[in-house]
Design a protein around this motif. Sequence first.
Motif, PDB file in Angstrom:
ATOM      1  N   THR A  97       0.825  -1.208   0.000  1.00  0.00           N
ATOM      2  CA  THR A  97       0.000   0.000   0.000  1.00  0.00           C
ATOM      3  C   THR A  97       0.857   1.254   0.000  1.00  0.00           C
ATOM      4  O   THR A  97       0.584   2.199  -0.737  1.00  0.00           O
ATOM      5  N   VAL A  98       1.924   1.253   0.817  1.00  0.00           N
ATOM      6  CA  VAL A  98       2.770   2.439   0.905  1.00  0.00           C
ATOM      7  C   VAL A  98       3.489   2.664  -0.416  1.00  0.00           C
ATOM      8  O   VAL A  98       3.556   3.787  -0.937  1.00  0.00           O
ATOM      9  N   ILE A  99       4.027   1.601  -0.970  1.00  0.00           N
ATOM     10  CA  ILE A  99       4.809   1.765  -2.193  1.00  0.00           C
ATOM     11  C   ILE A  99       3.924   2.208  -3.349  1.00  0.00           C
ATOM     12  O   ILE A  99       4.271   3.121  -4.097  1.00  0.00           O
ATOM     13  N   VAL A 100       2.769   1.601  -3.463  1.00  0.00           N
ATOM     14  CA  VAL A 100       1.878   1.997  -4.555  1.00  0.00           C
ATOM     15  C   VAL A 100       1.446   3.449  -4.378  1.00  0.00           C
ATOM     16  O   VAL A 100       1.375   4.210  -5.347  1.00  0.00           O
ATOM     17  N   GLU A 101       1.228   3.841  -3.132  1.00  0.00           N
ATOM     18  CA  GLU A 101       0.866   5.234  -2.875  1.00  0.00           C
ATOM     19  C   GLU A 101       1.967   6.171  -3.385  1.00  0.00           C
ATOM     20  O   GLU A 101       1.714   7.165  -4.043  1.00  0.00           O
ATOM     21  N   LYS A 102       3.223   5.806  -3.073  1.00  0.00           N
ATOM     22  CA  LYS A 102       4.363   6.623  -3.511  1.00  0.00           C
ATOM     23  C   LYS A 102       4.406   6.699  -5.034  1.00  0.00           C
ATOM     24  O   LYS A 102       4.672   7.743  -5.619  1.00  0.00           O
ATOM     25  N   MET A 103       4.169   5.583  -5.676  1.00  0.00           N
ATOM     26  CA  MET A 103       4.213   5.555  -7.133  1.00  0.00           C
ATOM     27  C   MET A 103       3.122   6.436  -7.725  1.00  0.00           C
ATOM     28  O   MET A 103       3.355   7.193  -8.659  1.00  0.00           O
ATOM     29  N   LEU A 104       1.950   6.332  -7.150  1.00  0.00           N
ATOM     30  CA  LEU A 104       0.839   7.136  -7.674  1.00  0.00           C
ATOM     31  C   LEU A 104       1.108   8.625  -7.449  1.00  0.00           C
ATOM     32  O   LEU A 104       0.814   9.445  -8.310  1.00  0.00           O
ATOM     33  N   ASP A 105       1.684   8.957  -6.288  1.00  0.00           N
ATOM     34  CA  ASP A 105       2.056  10.353  -6.034  1.00  0.00           C
ATOM     35  C   ASP A 105       2.958  10.863  -7.127  1.00  0.00           C
ATOM     36  O   ASP A 105       2.786  11.948  -7.664  1.00  0.00           O
TER      37      ASP A 105
END
Lengths: 1123, 194
Positions: free
Chosen positions: A400-408
């Motif tokens: 969840t954290v990594i995907v959030e970073k990618m989407l950001d």
Amino acid sequence: MSDVVEKTLTALPGLFDSQTGAAKITNRLRQLVKSITELTSKHEEENLIKQELCAMKEQVSSPNTSMKQMREIMVRAMYCEMLGYDASFTYIHAIKLAQQGGVLEKRVGYLAVSLFLNEGHELLLLLVNTVLKDLQSTNLIEACMALTVVAQVFPKDMIPAVLPLVEDKLSHPKEIIRRKAVLALYKFYLIAPNQVQHIHGKFRKALSDRDPGVMASSLHIYLQLIRESPDSYKDLTGSFVTILKQVLGGKLPVDFNYHSVPAPWLQIQLLRILSLLGKEDQSTSELMYEVLDESLRRAEMNHNITYAILYECVKAVYTIHPKVELLEKAARCIGNFVLSPKINLKYLGLKALTYVVQHDAKLALQHQMTIIECLDHSDFTIKRETLELLFRITNAQNVTVIVEKMLDFLRGCNDEHTIIHLVGKVSELAEKFAPDNSWFIQTMNCVFSIGGDLLQQDVPNNFLRLLAEGSESKEEDDQLRLYAVESYLTVLKGHTSHLPQCFLQVMSWVLGEYAHLQGSVDRREVIRLLTQLLDQRSVSSETRVWILSALTKIPEGQTDLILDLAERLASSQDTVLRQQAQELQHLSQDSQLHEWVLPRGAPWDAIEVDSSLSFLDGFVSEALAAGAAPYKPPHQRQEELCEDRALNLEPYSFSLPVSLSSCSITDRQSPTLLSVSSGLSGNSTELSQKAGSSTLILEGVKRVWGKDGYLPQKEATAPLVDEPSAAVQPPVQQEAAERTEPRPELSTRNQDKQQLASSLFVGLGVGSSVSLLGKSEAPPPRFRKKPRPHESSSSSGTSEKSSDSSCRSSHNTTDSFLYGSFLEEEPATSKSAFDHTPKSTTANGLSQNKDTKEDKHTNTSQIFGGDMVIVRPSTIQDKHPPSESSDLTALLPADLKDLPHSDVISLTSDPSLSLSSCRLFRDEALLLLIFISNCTETVIKDIAVQLTCEELKTASLRGNIVDCLEARSTSVCHYALLMDDPHTNVSFTGTVSYQTQPGHTNTLPFSGTLSTADFIRPLVLTTEEYGKLWLSLSHDVKQNLKLLTDAGDPLRTTLNALKDALQLHVVDIIGSEGIVACRLLSSAPCLLHCRVSGAALVMWLRSPHPALPDCILYHCQRALAHR
Amino acid sequence: MRSFSLHTVGKGSDDSGLDQPGSEYKFFGYQYSFRISYFKMMHFLLLFSRQGKLRLQKWFLPLPERERKKIVKDMTTMVLARKPRTCNFLHWKDLKVVYKRYASLYFCCALEDQDNELMALETLHRYVELLDKYFGNVCELDIIFNFEKAYFILDEFLMGGEIQETSKQSVARSIEASDMLQETMEEYMSKPAF
């Protein structure tokens, strides 16, 4: 000597400035450049250049222009071209200059040619003679220029003209010529590997050349060669190691040093070669440990170039068979990179880490703080590289954290290519590790709205397939679908004008299929939302079709709304829309028909698609009888057009039968099929077709979607929690926290970072230490995607049940034929389980085979009994079973004993198991037998073999799971391999996992190569049949080969040699001509026509498959070269 | 824009550092050869000024004129927009761009993703050193007015996108050899004929 050079060099610029001839020459250019810089607008520049070009045009066409003037004009023309203006009228003069000028003019002429003319430019043909002359020139400079231009612009078809001369230059006394010749051959190798096949021996000579420059050039070729077939060059490992040692020891002349580092480019090249050689090969790797160690040690100077070497070194250490000490040293090196204040080094450090974490995820932990810092770096490049690294360390806990970073990152990015690239990765991660339904759907919503219409088509396709196919548990599937429906309804209620088309299409499909699951929402509401979209101007007509078909699927009851809509669209401009509207109208009025066409809730595989459109056969034959022309697929029409246009220079083809025979060919390939795929008759059929065919094969696949995978929410939201509770966190995180503790002040910012770190790197340390050898198997995906069905099967919807012949359209007769032939070997049913040579013939070959594989855990006992041949040597004398290859052939099952087979080759071994393989040539497939021998005195349990090969179709026949293998015994595992597209060499890789003690699983990777020759079978036909077939084949290749002249009848000898090597069928030999035929397994034929011409054999190959002739030619060359 | 055939989006675990050969290699949709050449060192090398004027271009792969112009435009805008104290590397399509500024001139080249960016940076530097040695304290004007010489030096240094000669002396020697010839021929030709 060097002093003199130094002096002349420093004096040279002075010479140009003084009033020598050279200065005069460049005067015009000078004027031009000066006047351009004085101009203020682009418009003025255009005018000036236009004038200049006009003047030049006049000059070049005047007969009084001297070569010297021409040279000056050429320089100006190059300048104009560089500014972006067209000076194509000078191209021909550039060639003339290279042809007729003195050395000076030649040089400029050649330069102009290499700048003006692309590979493949038609004017290049005019250059061939000039180049040939210059290659033979005794003037060193002329020869150099010719070699340079050959390496720069010569296309594939012009290489044979110069090849012999370039080859000769390999033994030229001057090193500069040898060096250039080697590089020219390297270029030839890249664009036409077949043609330099015979010179490989000479490359070895270049490798041992006394001049280091020549040797270094030859490494380029070796890097390529070794990448393609590392096994053939293992013997050179020692030489490469010695060379690297010498370079490291400073044995090269000092002028190879670069900032006092000895020959860095050479070192890097060698390191790359070594890493390829040592990959998955312990004994070869052992040879290079010492020199790699030294390399790591030597590179301590603080200069960019030493870091470049270090980077390659680290990569090599992690690529070859691991050695603990080296790995530790390499890991320390990476630390130097990542922690460096220099941003370029940091970048390379991240890149190295990205490579290394695939082997050892723990390393990322050590540098977590740096990674976090890089994630917020102001430099876009660094950020992007960091995301790449994070992608590699993603697991179910930090997703969840990594995907959030990618989407950001994606939201702030506007580079198309980056978006496509990253969005693909996000969707991959989401599919693999999604913690729950809502997160998955939300993330995919982001993917669709950010990626938009740039997305690769397979992202939405995969997503829809995942929804459609579902898993074992219907309840959970429905939950996911329901969530999707809900979330889309919310999206559609908001602003929709900015949504990308692809997202709208996905939404309308899902709503059409699953809106009925949502009981609480009014159907009218769904219909209203969808019709609203239809009114929007921004919605493309393709999307409209999607929406309409969704509306068709939402069932009866709301006829008034639908009829309104259908009426409105019935007068639409778009024919497809109009048709859809008509269908909609009819279906909504006739609920019985609706039920029949679109059955609600029916399983996908129940829909049978008659892709051959057999129901139209009557219509077609009627039309044909009435004199209609037979259907020709577009590509054939194109071909015929080309044939009409081009001059036909071939002596063989008669104009009359060509069109006839080609017609008959396409008839065989079921033209109707093509019309199906090209027709735009809405998407629903295509989709259901796709889904239908895939479900079938994959029955029994379980999806990991259970409660056990569900994650506690608190880990995912860790960054928001005030203090990370140590109790909840795994020990690794604690460790990480301790490491960061010594930092002087724990500012709140730092704390934030640490929390982020703990959420990012969660789950990395666990179990990662074992993965060194096994290349860290990917964790089981969250949504396990079902493997794609075969191309062939997808078109005909191969269902187990649909055994009716209409489905097996003429299109895939070959395929079904192929699969059919495996049937004899099918491990079949429990009935024949204890039969040692199972020969039962079951109806559906592969599909059942797959079932067997998947159910392996449930019925291993059957497999054990039926498919494995346990062989226990009566006395144990030999300590090394793999060496007794002759014994292994004795293990061939009785039914296969008579087949022609290759020698048994040892693949790999470790202290407990040794693997060897043997190829058996069946007519319709290549059988690969893998012998698994237990070298220990104990029983080995749970042996599972997995074989993969990208280029081939593989099917495991039997024995890939062995429950237990007695001490010193051998088990045989069968694979059938099919080659659809010819490749000169293919490699297969695989792993064997086994347990020596319960609960302790070892894996042993293995790999091997196969050549096309293994897949070639003789094609027996008569001369007449050959003649007919010849005319119907379209792809041809012609080349001269070496003729074996050592015997009385050279042609016969040569053909026999080829026959022996490649299993060809010699059809006929008449005088100096011979015809030979073969085929790729039992599919594409290839015809060879050979004619003796002087000392060469002119070979002309034809085949319906575009790549097959090239492949066969390659192997013919090899076969003849090795005699 | 659409004419670029973009490579398929990376499938994660598949595109590890060392890949298997065998699939078709395409660059912008032009099939170059039927195998992949991974460490093909450079795809192109460009020199341009701070104002974005092209000073030298070398293409190691065949590309049509239109694509070249597009690439030159992309490169100049991207590289010139970089802020100070950022790294010398850029992602561009599926390639990596390595650039460095020397005085008023930008040197810029593109390589495959798997290649070593730091090495490419030093390769550029080596080329600058060679130019420096030849022209003596080289400046942009030297390259503008004698761009053909810059090409000659480049041809001795790189061939087909690979380093041809890493020894500074040998490059200098071969350039000097042909240059000396040029000068003597020049004198000989310009002698009045009696």
